[in-house]
Enzyme design. Sequence first.
Site, PDB file in Angstrom:
ATOM      1  N   PRO A  92       0.427  19.046  10.153  1.00 35.32           N
ATOM      2  CA  PRO A  92       1.804  19.018   9.657  1.00 35.32           C
ATOM      3  C   PRO A  92       2.728  18.107  10.470  1.00 35.32           C
ATOM      4  O   PRO A  92       3.632  17.486   9.908  1.00 35.32           O
ATOM      5  CB  PRO A  92       2.236  20.486   9.756  1.00 35.32           C
ATOM      6  CG  PRO A  92       0.967  21.253   9.599  1.00 35.32           C
ATOM      7  CD  PRO A  92      -0.082  20.430  10.285  1.00 35.32           C
ATOM      8  N   GLY A 111       0.319  12.709  11.734  1.00 32.32           N
ATOM      9  CA  GLY A 111      -0.425  11.954  10.743  1.00 32.32           C
ATOM     10  C   GLY A 111      -0.935  10.672  11.366  1.00 32.32           C
ATOM     11  O   GLY A 111      -2.046  10.602  11.889  1.00 32.32           O
ATOM     12  N   ARG A 149      -1.714  -5.860 -29.361  1.00 34.61           N
ATOM     13  CA  ARG A 149      -0.336  -5.499 -29.697  1.00 34.61           C
ATOM     14  C   ARG A 149       0.385  -6.688 -30.319  1.00 34.61           C
ATOM     15  O   ARG A 149       0.315  -7.811 -29.808  1.00 34.61           O
ATOM     16  CB  ARG A 149       0.399  -5.050 -28.429  1.00 34.61           C
ATOM     17  CG  ARG A 149       1.885  -4.810 -28.589  1.00 34.61           C
ATOM     18  CD  ARG A 149       2.182  -3.600 -29.427  1.00 34.61           C
ATOM     19  NE  ARG A 149       3.610  -3.287 -29.395  1.00 34.61           N
ATOM     20  CZ  ARG A 149       4.185  -2.324 -30.098  1.00 34.61           C
ATOM     21  NH1 ARG A 149       3.434  -1.561 -30.897  1.00 34.61           N
ATOM     22  NH2 ARG A 149       5.481  -2.103 -30.000  1.00 34.61           N
ATOM     23  N   GLU A 195      -5.240   6.172   5.055  1.00 34.17           N
ATOM     24  CA  GLU A 195      -5.965   5.470   6.131  1.00 34.17           C
ATOM     25  C   GLU A 195      -5.031   4.622   6.992  1.00 34.17           C
ATOM     26  O   GLU A 195      -5.388   3.528   7.432  1.00 34.17           O
ATOM     27  CB  GLU A 195      -7.083   4.589   5.555  1.00 34.17           C
ATOM     28  CG  GLU A 195      -8.103   5.331   4.723  1.00 34.17           C
ATOM     29  CD  GLU A 195      -8.971   6.261   5.542  1.00 34.17           C
ATOM     30  OE1 GLU A 195      -8.894   6.220   6.778  1.00 34.17           O
ATOM     31  OE2 GLU A 195      -9.713   7.040   4.926  1.00 34.17           O
ATOM     32  N   THR A 206      -0.569   3.911   7.299  1.00 32.38           N
ATOM     33  CA  THR A 206       0.429   3.243   6.472  1.00 32.38           C
ATOM     34  C   THR A 206       0.358   1.734   6.690  1.00 32.38           C
ATOM     35  O   THR A 206      -0.093   1.258   7.734  1.00 32.38           O
ATOM     36  CB  THR A 206       1.847   3.729   6.805  1.00 32.38           C
ATOM     37  OG1 THR A 206       2.171   3.320   8.147  1.00 32.38           O
ATOM     38  CG2 THR A 206       1.956   5.241   6.703  1.00 32.38           C
TER      39      THR A 206
END
Length: 385
Positions: free
Chosen positions: A127, A130, A270, A364, A366
């Site tokens: 928490p 990271g 389209r 993996e 930032t």
Amino acid sequence: MDFTLTEEQQDFRALLRTFVDREIIPVAREWEQTGRYPTEIVRGMAEMGLFGITVPEQYGGLDLDPVSFALVFEELARGWMGIAGILGSHSLACRMIAIHGTEEQKQAYLPDLATGARRTGIGLTEPDAGTDLQGIRTTARLDGDHYVVNGTKMWITNARYADPLPVLVKTDPQATPAHTGMSVLLVDATLDGFQVLRDIPKLGYKGTESCEILLDNVRVPKDRLLGGVEGVGLKQALSALEWGRVNIAARSVGIAQRAHDEALAYARQRKAFGKHIAEFQAIQLKLATIAIQLQAARLMAYWAADAVRRGRADGQTGMAKVFCSEVALEAAIDAMKVHGGYGYSTEFEVERLYRDSILMSIGEGTNDILRTVVAKALVRGDVTV
């Protein structure tokens, strides 16, 4: 300089594409939207031996080279990025055990991990920790023949299926620098006190669970210390994450490829103002941009994978992860624009591609952090441009 895949790699890619086209693409949108776990797809990957892609052959694995490893994640992500996630964390943990584990640990776990009879992941993030893994708070206190583990892990892929789960802990919380007191323990899911608390809701990256895990006085046998040596856990984890950046770069290429495919197919069928929209220059510019960036990203992903084959490649894998992940997001956005209002609808693939692509710049490491990794590699002279 040869930019072509070997004949064996081409055959392998063809096999993967057939599997993705037949087993994943037809069901991905419906299963993602309903939250259905892809049990049949996982079984198919196991039958192909894909759970053993980083396991040495002597333990029953495929032991793929890094470029072939990248091909797996590119093709799976082309179908459904979440499926690639199921295999990603498992493969990195297998490599960590194969490279750093004791012979007893390899014999105990790798044969079943190679077949998919066992699955695994990596318990790193917490928490409050990271990117800064040295800031983890999970501790492991040695008590006789066991470590007593206490802490919480977050965003753990494969958490409900991982057995064992390699968990990064502090065996010496007072160590300076902090990484010298960090170790990896192979935690069996059946141990008392090991609990998966919840699945964390996510914008994208569906198909695989991302969970919060509680370790409450979990008694882990001392012989489950990875490699049998304390204080090298961060190095062990980071060695796996180098392959992880190849994994993310390749997944990003897969997303970009699918965005290209969907945009081109839609533009061809389209019509507006009596013509297919592919005939309008504004649409052509977007299609060309997606294709050009896609090809550049693919080459960079393979280049980084080949650099891993040759040795340490922090700079190369960092470059590839940053560039490819940003290409994936740009390709998804441009594909949505080609689709116009339909691109915002959950009835079309491109909105899922957009949601999945966002994670690529975060997972993996930032992209901003990885830019500093690249810069340091440049300063050391480990990579030149």
